[in-house]
Design a protein around this motif. Structure first.
Motif, PDB file in Angstrom:
ATOM      1  N   THR A 156      -0.165  47.312  -6.523  1.00  0.00           N
ATOM      2  CA  THR A 156       0.983  46.812  -7.776  1.00  0.00           C
ATOM      3  C   THR A 156       1.933  46.591  -7.004  1.00  0.00           C
ATOM      4  O   THR A 156       1.530  45.692  -5.722  1.00  0.00           O
ATOM      5  N   CYS A 157       2.948  46.310  -7.434  1.00  0.00           N
ATOM      6  CA  CYS A 157       4.616  45.522  -6.985  1.00  0.00           C
ATOM      7  C   CYS A 157       4.930  46.685  -8.009  1.00  0.00           C
ATOM      8  O   CYS A 157       5.266  47.365  -8.557  1.00  0.00           O
ATOM      9  N   PRO A 158       6.620  46.628  -6.428  1.00  0.00           N
ATOM     10  CA  PRO A 158       7.602  47.826  -6.489  1.00  0.00           C
ATOM     11  C   PRO A 158       8.492  46.618  -7.922  1.00  0.00           C
ATOM     12  O   PRO A 158       9.302  47.107  -8.359  1.00  0.00           O
ATOM     13  N   ASN A 159       8.052  45.494  -8.367  1.00  0.00           N
ATOM     14  CA  ASN A 159       8.289  45.122  -8.951  1.00  0.00           C
ATOM     15  C   ASN A 159       8.432  44.525 -10.542  1.00  0.00           C
ATOM     16  O   ASN A 159       8.940  44.122 -11.439  1.00  0.00           O
ATOM     17  N   ARG A 160       6.824  45.953 -10.545  1.00  0.00           N
ATOM     18  CA  ARG A 160       5.804  45.473 -11.380  1.00  0.00           C
ATOM     19  C   ARG A 160       6.315  47.015 -11.671  1.00  0.00           C
ATOM     20  O   ARG A 160       6.097  47.264 -13.160  1.00  0.00           O
ATOM     21  N   ASP A 161       6.337  48.233 -11.068  1.00  0.00           N
ATOM     22  CA  ASP A 161       5.777  49.494 -11.095  1.00  0.00           C
ATOM     23  C   ASP A 161       7.580  50.396 -11.844  1.00  0.00           C
ATOM     24  O   ASP A 161       7.129  51.297 -11.876  1.00  0.00           O
ATOM     25  N   GLY A 162       8.343  49.557 -11.751  1.00  0.00           N
ATOM     26  CA  GLY A 162       9.783  49.982 -12.026  1.00  0.00           C
ATOM     27  C   GLY A 162      10.348  50.621 -10.990  1.00  0.00           C
ATOM     28  O   GLY A 162      11.317  50.803 -11.285  1.00  0.00           O
ATOM     29  N   THR A 163      10.456  50.688  -9.518  1.00  0.00           N
ATOM     30  CA  THR A 163      10.734  50.696  -8.339  1.00  0.00           C
ATOM     31  C   THR A 163      11.941  49.686  -8.477  1.00  0.00           C
ATOM     32  O   THR A 163      13.395  49.374  -8.013  1.00  0.00           O
ATOM     33  N   LEU A 164      11.593  49.174  -8.371  1.00  0.00           N
ATOM     34  CA  LEU A 164      12.780  47.628  -8.821  1.00  0.00           C
ATOM     35  C   LEU A 164      12.253  46.662  -9.900  1.00  0.00           C
ATOM     36  O   LEU A 164      13.983  46.486 -10.315  1.00  0.00           O
ATOM     37  N   GLY A 165      12.155  46.202 -10.759  1.00  0.00           N
ATOM     38  CA  GLY A 165      12.139  46.130 -12.148  1.00  0.00           C
ATOM     39  C   GLY A 165      10.968  46.321 -12.713  1.00  0.00           C
ATOM     40  O   GLY A 165       9.639  46.731 -12.049  1.00  0.00           O
ATOM     41  N   ARG A 166      10.106  45.587 -13.563  1.00  0.00           N
ATOM     42  CA  ARG A 166       9.302  45.948 -14.450  1.00  0.00           C
ATOM     43  C   ARG A 166       9.144  44.335 -14.972  1.00  0.00           C
ATOM     44  O   ARG A 166       9.574  43.236 -15.338  1.00  0.00           O
ATOM     45  N   GLY A 167       7.249  43.851 -14.759  1.00  0.00           N
ATOM     46  CA  GLY A 167       7.253  42.234 -14.980  1.00  0.00           C
ATOM     47  C   GLY A 167       7.231  41.430 -14.560  1.00  0.00           C
ATOM     48  O   GLY A 167       6.889  40.249 -14.167  1.00  0.00           O
ATOM     49  N   GLY A 168       7.089  41.689 -13.225  1.00  0.00           N
ATOM     50  CA  GLY A 168       7.233  40.993 -11.373  1.00  0.00           C
ATOM     51  C   GLY A 168       8.184  40.192 -11.958  1.00  0.00           C
ATOM     52  O   GLY A 168       9.141  39.648 -12.516  1.00  0.00           O
ATOM     53  N   CYS A 169       8.329  39.517 -11.075  1.00  0.00           N
ATOM     54  CA  CYS A 169       8.857  38.199 -10.632  1.00  0.00           C
ATOM     55  C   CYS A 169       8.362  37.572 -12.367  1.00  0.00           C
ATOM     56  O   CYS A 169       7.378  36.889 -12.550  1.00  0.00           O
ATOM     57  N   PHE A 200      -6.501  40.609   1.489  1.00  0.00           N
ATOM     58  CA  PHE A 200      -6.301  41.110   0.886  1.00  0.00           C
ATOM     59  C   PHE A 200      -5.210  40.628  -0.693  1.00  0.00           C
ATOM     60  O   PHE A 200      -3.579  39.855   0.089  1.00  0.00           O
ATOM     61  N   GLN A 201      -5.219  39.836  -1.808  1.00  0.00           N
ATOM     62  CA  GLN A 201      -4.132  38.903  -2.149  1.00  0.00           C
ATOM     63  C   GLN A 201      -3.591  39.554  -3.621  1.00  0.00           C
ATOM     64  O   GLN A 201      -2.244  39.339  -3.417  1.00  0.00           O
ATOM     65  N   SER A 202      -4.842  40.231  -4.151  1.00  0.00           N
ATOM     66  CA  SER A 202      -3.783  40.284  -5.432  1.00  0.00           C
ATOM     67  C   SER A 202      -2.108  41.842  -5.183  1.00  0.00           C
ATOM     68  O   SER A 202      -2.889  42.379  -4.527  1.00  0.00           O
ATOM     69  N   TYR A 203      -1.232  41.417  -5.689  1.00  0.00           N
ATOM     70  CA  TYR A 203       0.155  41.475  -5.708  1.00  0.00           C
ATOM     71  C   TYR A 203       0.466  41.946  -3.778  1.00  0.00           C
ATOM     72  O   TYR A 203       0.111  41.256  -3.301  1.00  0.00           O
ATOM     73  N   SER A 204       0.849  43.567  -4.071  1.00  0.00           N
ATOM     74  CA  SER A 204       1.637  43.596  -2.777  1.00  0.00           C
ATOM     75  C   SER A 204       0.683  44.900  -1.904  1.00  0.00           C
ATOM     76  O   SER A 204       0.619  46.013  -2.110  1.00  0.00           O
ATOM     77  N   ASN A 205      -0.390  43.683  -0.899  1.00  0.00           N
ATOM     78  CA  ASN A 205      -1.325  44.996  -0.353  1.00  0.00           C
ATOM     79  C   ASN A 205      -0.911  45.514   0.922  1.00  0.00           C
ATOM     80  O   ASN A 205      -1.487  46.032   1.770  1.00  0.00           O
ATOM     81  N   THR A 206       0.305  45.946   1.100  1.00  0.00           N
ATOM     82  CA  THR A 206       0.718  47.421   1.587  1.00  0.00           C
ATOM     83  C   THR A 206       1.484  48.147   1.127  1.00  0.00           C
ATOM     84  O   THR A 206       2.358  49.232   1.661  1.00  0.00           O
ATOM     85  N   TYR A 207       1.418  47.872  -0.199  1.00  0.00           N
ATOM     86  CA  TYR A 207       2.201  48.652  -1.200  1.00  0.00           C
ATOM     87  C   TYR A 207       1.342  49.908  -1.458  1.00  0.00           C
ATOM     88  O   TYR A 207       1.292  50.626  -2.144  1.00  0.00           O
ATOM     89  N   ALA A 208       1.498  50.867  -0.586  1.00  0.00           N
ATOM     90  CA  ALA A 208       0.710  52.081  -0.319  1.00  0.00           C
ATOM     91  C   ALA A 208       0.996  52.956   1.070  1.00  0.00           C
ATOM     92  O   ALA A 208       1.765  52.398   1.547  1.00  0.00           O
ATOM     93  N   PRO A 209       0.305  54.003   0.761  1.00  0.00           N
ATOM     94  CA  PRO A 209       0.497  54.990   2.150  1.00  0.00           C
ATOM     95  C   PRO A 209      -0.156  54.606   3.480  1.00  0.00           C
ATOM     96  O   PRO A 209      -1.743  53.762   2.876  1.00  0.00           O
TER      97      PRO A 209
END
Length: 332
Positions: A36-49, A93-102
């Motif tokens: 996912t993306c921090p701009n979608r999961d609520g960390t920064l925001g929701r709905g994305g850019c 690794f294209q969709s969303y943010s592909n380093t956004y995980a443990p």
């Protein structure tokens, strides 16, 4: 004529880069690893850019419910039907943010891709604010014997624009990420959108100088496209006068000027975007394919006897001679 990148094309092409690097054709295969993306999961925001709809550029075989291996196999079959077979592949690794995980999840996913016998390496698409020293160390470890590139969505060098599209980070964040990545010897790519609201042609040409200052390997550009259901489409409905859309010919003329100012060692992976018609909203280019646009660009470069980096090279020579101030208006 042979240009600085070693062939007779008037820009430093992605295909040429791979020929030099691998000695032949290599195909990128997109996969969706379920990030996912921090701009979608609520960390920064929701709905994305405001401009974002991942579905508009994700191939049909990419589904996070499938394993990475299954997506690679289906991607190879997909490309074999559409193009001649490459034989060797890079997993993108294209969709969303592909380093956004443990870290351990990243290690497992990248490792599964690299275990495929036809895979030469990986390209990891991510945001500049989704990288850290440990993740870069992991990628650098993989890159000891495999090809690894990290591709950052930067979109604009203007902080005002980044705020307007709800990007969630500033340009300083992007510069830091690119520099940290390049410092580890990794290939670094960046993506930029041309034509976001408020950005004039003059601004876009000035931006090239900033792009040139980044330690990048590859660059992707594309024209602004509006997609159904995005916040940017709603902004267009509310005030279409804030938006401008080029015809293909106008866009190509602008991009020729971008190319003339672009560092000659930067590899141009893409200069225009293409998405299925069902996603488009508002003015667009219809069914013009990317292959047609590349042909139009090369024809225009030939007509103008122009090539990538010609203004950049001229300025470098003038600076070396100490007389760059004689041409202040040509500063890219």
């Amino acid at each position: 004529m042979t240009y600085p990148w070693g062939d007779d094309r008037r820009f430093n092409s992605y295909a040429g880069y791979f020929r030099r690097l691998f000695g032949g054709r290599v195909q990128k295969l997109s996969v969706d690893a379920g990030f996912t993306c921090p701009n979608r999961d609520g960390t920064l925001g929701r709905g994305g850019c405001t401009f974002c709809d991942n579905g508009a550029f994700t191939p049909s075989y990419c589904r996070s419910a499938k394993s990475i291996t299954q997506q690679i196999d289906e991607g190879i079959a997909f490309h074999a039907r559409r193009y001649r077979s490459a034989g060797r592949y890079l997993v993108y690794f294209q969709s969303y943010s592909n380093t956004y995980a443990p870290l351990e999840r990243l290690r497992a996913l990248y490792g599964e891709a690299l275990a495929h016998p036809q895979v030469e390496g990986i390209v990891v698409g991510t945001r500049p604010d989704c990288i850290d020293e440990e993740k870069l160390d992991l990628l650098a470890e993989v890159a000891r014997d495999r090809y690894v590139a990290v591709e950052y969505g930067i979109e604009s060098t203007s902080d005002e624009t980044l705020r307007a599209v709800r990007r969630g980070h500033d340009f300083a964040c992007a510069r830091r990420a690119v520099e940290l990545t390049a410092r580890r010897g990794l290939h670094v790519g960046a993506h930029f959108i041309l034509g976001l609201p408020g950005e004039s042609d003059e601004m876009l040409l000035r931006q090239v100088g900033t792009i040139n200052s980044l330690p990048l390997t590859t660059v992707k550009f594309h024209q602004l496209q509006l997609f159904r259901g995005t916040a940017l489409a709603a902004e267009y409905d509310a005030d279409p006068t804030r938006f401008r859309f080029w015809t293909p010919g106008q866009y190509i003329d602008l991009f020729v000027e971008v190319l003339r100012r672009l560092r000659p060692d930067l590899v141009v992976e893409r200069f225009a975007g293409e998405a299925p018609p069902r996603y488009h909203y508002g003015p667009g280019w219809g069914l013009v394919r990317n292959e047609t646009l590349w042909t139009m660009l090369e024809k225009r470069l030939e007509e103008l006897d122009a090539y990538q980096g010609e203004i950049f090279i001229s300025l470098q020579e003038e600076r070396a001679a100490g007389d760059v101030s004689a041409h202040p208006s040509r500063n890219p």
